[in-house]
Scaffold this motif. Structure first.
Motif, short mmCIF file in Angstrom:
data_model
loop_
_atom_site.label_atom_id
_atom_site.label_comp_id
_atom_site.label_asym_id
_atom_site.label_seq_id
_atom_site.Cartn_x
_atom_site.Cartn_y
_atom_site.Cartn_z
N UNK A 24 -6.74 5.06 7.27
CA UNK A 24 -6.61 5.45 5.87
C UNK A 24 -5.98 4.34 5.03
N UNK A 25 -6.12 4.51 3.73
CA UNK A 25 -5.69 3.48 2.78
C UNK A 25 -4.20 3.13 2.92
N UNK A 26 -3.33 4.12 3.14
CA UNK A 26 -1.90 3.81 3.22
C UNK A 26 -1.56 2.93 4.44
N UNK A 27 -2.32 3.08 5.52
CA UNK A 27 -2.08 2.24 6.71
C UNK A 27 -2.62 0.82 6.47
N UNK A 28 -3.77 0.71 5.84
CA UNK A 28 -4.32 -0.61 5.50
C UNK A 28 -3.35 -1.33 4.56
N UNK A 29 -2.84 -0.62 3.57
CA UNK A 29 -1.89 -1.22 2.62
C UNK A 29 -0.65 -1.74 3.35
N UNK A 30 -0.10 -0.93 4.24
CA UNK A 30 1.08 -1.36 4.99
C UNK A 30 0.77 -2.58 5.85
N UNK A 31 -0.38 -2.59 6.50
CA UNK A 31 -0.80 -3.73 7.32
C UNK A 31 -0.90 -5.01 6.47
N UNK A 32 -1.37 -4.86 5.24
CA UNK A 32 -1.50 -6.01 4.33
C UNK A 32 -0.17 -6.38 3.66
N UNK A 33 0.83 -5.52 3.79
CA UNK A 33 2.12 -5.79 3.17
C UNK A 33 2.13 -5.52 1.67
N UNK A 34 1.33 -4.54 1.25
CA UNK A 34 1.24 -4.19 -0.17
C UNK A 34 1.38 -2.68 -0.33
N UNK A 35 1.52 -2.23 -1.58
CA UNK A 35 1.61 -0.79 -1.82
C UNK A 35 0.22 -0.17 -1.85
N UNK A 36 0.18 1.16 -1.71
CA UNK A 36 -1.10 1.89 -1.80
C UNK A 36 -1.72 1.68 -3.18
N UNK A 37 -0.88 1.64 -4.20
CA UNK A 37 -1.37 1.47 -5.56
C UNK A 37 -2.03 0.09 -5.75
N UNK A 38 -1.41 -0.93 -5.18
CA UNK A 38 -1.99 -2.28 -5.27
C UNK A 38 -3.32 -2.33 -4.54
N UNK A 39 -3.37 -1.72 -3.36
CA UNK A 39 -4.62 -1.69 -2.61
C UNK A 39 -5.70 -0.95 -3.40
N UNK A 40 -5.35 0.16 -4.00
CA UNK A 40 -6.31 0.93 -4.80
C UNK A 40 -6.85 0.09 -5.96
N UNK A 41 -5.95 -0.63 -6.64
CA UNK A 41 -6.36 -1.50 -7.75
C UNK A 41 -7.32 -2.59 -7.26
N UNK A 42 -6.97 -3.23 -6.14
CA UNK A 42 -7.80 -4.31 -5.60
C UNK A 42 -9.18 -3.79 -5.20
N UNK A 43 -9.22 -2.62 -4.57
CA UNK A 43 -10.49 -2.03 -4.16
C UNK A 43 -11.38 -1.73 -5.36
N UNK A 44 -10.78 -1.17 -6.41
CA UNK A 44 -11.57 -0.85 -7.63
C UNK A 44 -12.10 -2.13 -8.29
N UNK A 45 -11.28 -3.19 -8.31
CA UNK A 45 -11.73 -4.46 -8.89
C UNK A 45 -12.84 -5.06 -8.05
N UNK A 46 -12.70 -4.94 -6.73
CA UNK A 46 -13.71 -5.48 -5.81
C UNK A 46 -15.05 -4.77 -5.97
N UNK A 47 -15.01 -3.45 -6.19
CA UNK A 47 -16.24 -2.66 -6.37
C UNK A 47 -16.94 -3.05 -7.66
N UNK A 48 -16.16 -3.35 -8.69
CA UNK A 48 -16.73 -3.71 -10.00
C UNK A 48 -17.40 -5.08 -10.01
N UNK A 49 -17.01 -5.95 -9.06
CA UNK A 49 -17.56 -7.33 -9.04
C UNK A 49 -19.03 -7.37 -8.70
#
Length: 195
Positions: free
Chosen positions: A170-195
């Motif tokens: 899940x997203x919260x585990x991926x975020x922790x693995x990356x050393x970022x917050x869930x909110x930052x991961x959500x923002x990055x994913x949305x930006x990546x989808x828009x590209x």
């Protein structure tokens, strides 16, 4: 289950496995099943096994004073998991390792000198040296990436290297693995989808 490990060793070694080698592997490795969220290792315990994942997924993490989890490793089929410092030095672990999915493992214990005996098998030893080198290189790259690159870059690299993680964890585990917050991961994913 052992046939998958034997195939794994043979793929990563030029040395053949003899009948005696196969017999020792059969004797040494212990099959184990874990339910989702069941622990293989808990903080404070001494790690007694090196584990090969036949099926499923695990995570290795710490829990801070606030109760927040910090994920160090995510592992899936055909990967190894353990706290090697605790295993080799026989000291209490600072990590937890639990199953994130129903997981089947083959455990190599330190007892009865199994670890030392299995390492005398030329094919196993050759495979282990390659894995140690690859793990060291991966750890260096991950540390360099976490120090020198943005969260966006770390996300893109993980997506490139291990796209399966995004389906398995899940997203919260991926975020922790990356050393970022869930909110930052959500923002990055949305930006990546828009590209």
């Amino acid at each position: 289950m052992l046939s998958l490990l034997i195939h794994y060793i043979q793929e990563r070694s030029s040395s053949p496995l003899s009948e005696a080698d196969l017999s020792l592997l059969q004797e040494a490795f212990i099959p184990k099943k874990l339910r989702k969220r069941q622990f293989l290792l808990q903080e404070g315990q001494v790690c007694k096994y090196i584990a090969f994942i036949v099926k499923g997924a695990t995570r290795q993490y710490t829990v801070d004073e606030k109760g927040d989890e910090h994920v160090l490793n995510l592992c899936i089929e055909n990967w190894w998991t353990s706290d090697r410092e605790s295993f080799h030095k026989e000291i209490p672990s600072i990590y937890n390792i639990d199953a994130w999915e129903e997981t089947e493992l083959l455990l190599l214990p330190k007892t009865n000198d199994y670890y030392e005996r299995v390492n005398t098998i030329p094919a196993f030893n050759e495979m282990r040296i390659k894995l140690d080198d690859n793990q060291y290189i991966a750890a260096q790259k991950r540390l360099n990436t976490s120090i020198n690159y943005s969260a966006d870059y770390r996300y893109e690299e993980l997506l490139k290297l291990h796209p399966e993680f995004f389906q398995r964890f899940p997203q919260h585990i991926i975020a922790s693995y990356l050393g970022i917050t869930k909110e930052t991961l959500s923002r990055i994913r949305h930006q990546s989808i828009r590209k």
